[in-house]
Write an enzyme that holds these catalytic residues in place. Sequence first.
Site: not given
Length: 274
Positions: A72, A78-79, A81, A119
Amino acid sequence: MSVGRAPGKLILCGEHAVVYGHPAIAIAVGLFTEVEVTPCRRVEAEGDDRLREALSALAPQGGRFSIRSELPMGAGMGSSASLAVAAVRALGSALTLEEELEQAMRAERVFHGSPSGLDAAVIARGGALRFQRGAPPAMTPLPPPSWTGVVLDTGVPGDTRAMVAQVARGAHGPLLAEIGSIADAIGDHLDNIGLLGPLLTHNHALLRALGVSTPHLDHLVGEALALGATGAKLCGAGGGGVALALHPDPAALRDALRARGHRAMLVRPPQERQ
Ligand code: PMV
């Protein structure tokens, strides 16, 4: 065409505190971002200007990027990174871990301004990591936990930059130090959900006192605890995003939360580095 892949992450302890040099503990989780890149003279990618700017920081020579993510967006998993590391892997060959991380941080700085680096570090290394900001940061790999966790998604994206700026405006030194002080206990009990759970719940209370939780996140944490979770906390910058709950029967907790109308999913640390 070349392809790169990277996992997501969850912070078990130390979000926000890590920005001020306190230790944090995070784990990689088995939800992945996949980036394909084909040669192109300019940077092309479906998304906003900031995404293209971040990719340009990685690929000044250009490239056509196609991105698929199971994570998400802006949810504390961490989307950004994960995307950065996957893009570096798609672009590079035979990079050392340090080089991979150094490059991913170029994109992370475009996304977040002055990120701690936690992250990108846990996503690039995989497993579990104790991280303390510095030049260079202190990173200690820890044995990844074997539990399956339950992630509860508010469905509301949080804004990491805005939350970090909000914390910076307050006088939160003692709270941030207290968060840092439980990181090592969390690192010592990573695989024992009976001991780890209450530490996570305590961490949530401290994040709430810091002002980064929301009524929705508090409600999700409360519901999970009422359903027998050993512990639960918001993960990431807050203001929205996800919470993590631990339970001896994670599938039963997920199903019970779904039956109450919540978005819940199971997550596991990936068993090998991706
Ligand atoms: O990007 P998020 O939501 O997972 O938050 C990152 C963690 C912070 O400590 C809030 C920011 C940072 O730079 O470490």
